[in-house]
Design an enzyme around this catalytic site. Structure first.
Site, PDB file in Angstrom:
ATOM      1  N   GLY A  36     -71.287  85.928   4.053  1.00 54.70           N
ATOM      2  CA  GLY A  36     -72.438  85.645   4.924  1.00 54.70           C
ATOM      3  C   GLY A  36     -73.422  86.794   5.047  1.00 54.70           C
ATOM      4  N   HIS A  60     -50.134 125.679  -8.089  1.00 54.48           N
ATOM      5  CA  HIS A  60     -50.575 126.768  -7.219  1.00 54.48           C
ATOM      6  C   HIS A  60     -51.964 127.221  -7.634  1.00 54.48           C
ATOM      7  CE1 HIS A  60     -50.300 130.348  -4.732  1.00 54.48           C
ATOM      8  NE2 HIS A  60     -50.749 131.064  -5.758  1.00 54.48           N
ATOM      9  N   GLY A  74     -68.683  93.540   0.110  1.00 55.51           N
ATOM     10  CA  GLY A  74     -68.127  94.833   0.519  1.00 55.51           C
ATOM     11  C   GLY A  74     -67.777  94.864   1.990  1.00 55.51           C
TER      12      GLY A  74
END
Ligand code: FAD
Ligand code: NAD
Length: 467
Positions: A36, A446, A40
């Site tokens: 409507g 790391h 998304g």
């Protein structure tokens, strides 16, 4: 009225509905999607994406201001100014790109998208009387009806939306920044947007009915958020409720825990007191489906009480999160295509994109105790993580909760800058049934924030290296 018959009709093109339509079409199920407003849904147009875009603008602006004032990093710059109209245009550009992408994906998969409000006639018929795409009125008949109509903001009795009283939708497309913003509700939206507005330059006061900010999260997790709110100068009125606008409309009347009342001046009032399922106004009531309050009641396959009528996403209640809606949509599409599926995620991650961010996946220590599970927990402070320090983000921690007997990981919580990205590792470890030894024994790169995840597991095993 022209008639069209299909196998699956999806009502609502938010993350739940569009993912369901896409997956169904991929599996060869003839599918029509009725939307409507805009493809998304809330998430892409007026929710997750625009809010994160605005938060990013606010973070960058605050950072630029910090450089101008005093930079420990040695970066010097002049005081920045904000072109809010350009910020909103940038945000709208991202929304347009993503919603356009959804349209293209649906088209490519062969989903027929009908732009217009769907009115339910019965469990197999939906009418679209007025089409936004200029097409003629349609009566759609289907074998399966999937309801994915989402949610709408809760309106407070004394503070109807309009004028200076706004919802998150208006707050995400500001034409000007209010000098004084009062936020009602210190939940997800109130704090995410309240912090962003503060960083953009507004004076922000938050009125929250409970005694805590983010009351859904435990106090230890929210402590760094409280500290940040204080540092940023966001004024908190906890245990208070807003009664309505003042007589002259220049602010709100706030009731304190001792039932005193005071006036809080406000150029704008953002009501962020929750959202409710969008279950009325389009004929859904006529199906007389079993409800759980205002939400549709569904079983572990997202089936409603009527055969071949399914429901997903915010319409089915809490937790109202986009990734839950998407996962439910995918599952229903596969069920309709004949696959065997059930709704049994190990956990649904929840993230609050505040400063700092908060992540909760699975059981907290408190929830484990309530469930009668004997658990161990351990935290690793980000102050002991090299990467966090190089990012000026040494505040916060990562916490793990595991069964005492076999070390099965039950939950993760984290608070800190950038910890939202740890949610993937948290969810995977729970879904894959990892033990503390699995996480502790995996080499983590790391220097990364992820090392705090490994260190929390090591610490739970009594083998911490860096604390
Ligand atoms: P929706 O996205 O609400 O979509 C429903 C769609 O149905 C709408 O497009 C609507 O127009 C359409 N519709 C309704 N009725 C009809 C009808 N009769 N005919 C045709 N179409 C109809 N969640 C997260 O996981 N992470 C976040 O960071 C996050 N941030 C948020 C920030 C804000 C400010 C808000 C408001 C929400 C946020 N959410 C977030 C929640 C998230 O947006 C929702 O959980 C998600 O959009 C729900 O998806 P859905 O498909 O169930 O419904
Ligand atoms: P929320 O439920 O997160 O928070 C609402 C807050 O308002 C609560 O703390 C509640 O105690 C308070 N409140 C309620 N009535 C009040 C009153 N009369 N006066 C003062 N305080 C009052 O709701 P929200 O922030 O509006 O967000 C709605 C939903 O949208 C969320 O529950 C979530 O599902 C979704 N959302 C998710 C994200 C995310 O995942 N990062 C972000 C935004 C929104």
């Amino acid at each position: 009225m022209k008639e069209l018959t299909t196998t699956l009709l999806v009502l609502g093109g938010g993350p739940g509905g569009y993912v369901a339509a896409l997956r169904a079409a991929q599996l060869g199920v003839p599918t029509v999607l009725v939307e409507g407003q805009a493809l998304g849904g809330t998430c892409l147009n007026i929710g997750c994406i625009p809010s994160k875009a605005l938060i990013h603008v606010a973070d960058c602006f605050e950072q630029a201001r910090a450089y101008a004032a005093d930079s420990a990093l040695g970066i010097r710059s002049a005081a920045p100014t904000l072109d809010l109209a350009q910020s909103v245009r940038w945000k709208d550009g991202i929304v347009k790109r993503l919603t356009g992408g959804v349209g293209a994906l649906l088209k490519k998969a062969g989903v027929r998208v009908v732009h217009g409000l769907g009115q339910i006639v019965d469990g197999k018929t939906v009418e679209v009387a007025s089409r936004q795409d200029g097409g003629e009125a349609l009566r759609l008949r289907c074998e399966h009806l999937l309801l994915a109509t989402g949610s709408v903001p809760v309106e407070l009795p004394g503070l109807p939306f309009g004028g200076r009283v706004i919802s998150s939708t208006e707050a995400l497309s500001p034409s000007a920044l209010p000098r004084r913003l009062v936020v009602v509700g210190a939940g997800y939206i109130g704090l995410e947007l309240g912090i962003a507005y503060r960083k953009l330059g507004a004076e922000v006061a938050v009125v929250e009915a409970t005694e805590r900010v983010l009351p859904a999260y435990d106090a230890e997790l929210t402590r760094p958020v409280l500290a940040a709110l204080k540092r940023l100068g966001v004024v908190l009125h906890l245990g208070c409720s807003v009664q309505g606008l003042t007589g002259d409309g220049s602010g709100v009347r706030v009731r304190t825990p001792t039932a005193d009342e005071f006036a809080l001046p406000a150029d704008q009032v953002l009501v962020a007191a929750g959202r409710r399922p969008h279950s009325a106004g389009f004929g859904l009531e006529s199906l007389l489906l079993d409800m759980a309050g205002r939400a549709l009641k569904v079983d572990d396959r997202c089936r409603t009480s009527m055969r071949n009528v399914w429901a997903i996403g915010d319409l089915t209640g809490e937790p109202m999160l986009a990734h839950r809606a998407m996962a439910q949509g995918e599952m229903v599409a596969e069920l309709i295509a004949g696959h065997e599926r059930r709704w049994m995620p190990a956990a649904i991650p929840a993230i609050c994109f505040t400063d700092p961010e908060v992540v909760v996946v699975g059981l907290t220590p408190e929830a484990a105790a309530q469930a009668g599970v004997e658990a161990i927990e351990a935290s690793f402070p980000l102050a002991a993580n090299g990467r966090a320090l190089t990012l000026q983000a040494g505040e916060g921690f990562v916490r793990v909760v595991a069964r005492r007997d076999n070390h099965l990981v039950l939950g993760w919580q984290a608070v800190g800058h950038g910890v939202s990205e740890l949610a993937a590792a948290f969810s995977q470890s729970l879904e894959m049934g990892a033990r503390l030894e699995d996480v502790a024994g995996s080499i983590h790169a790391h220097p990364t924030l992820g090392e705090a995840v490994q260190e929390a597991a090591l610490r739970a095993l009594g083998r911490a290296l860096h604390v």
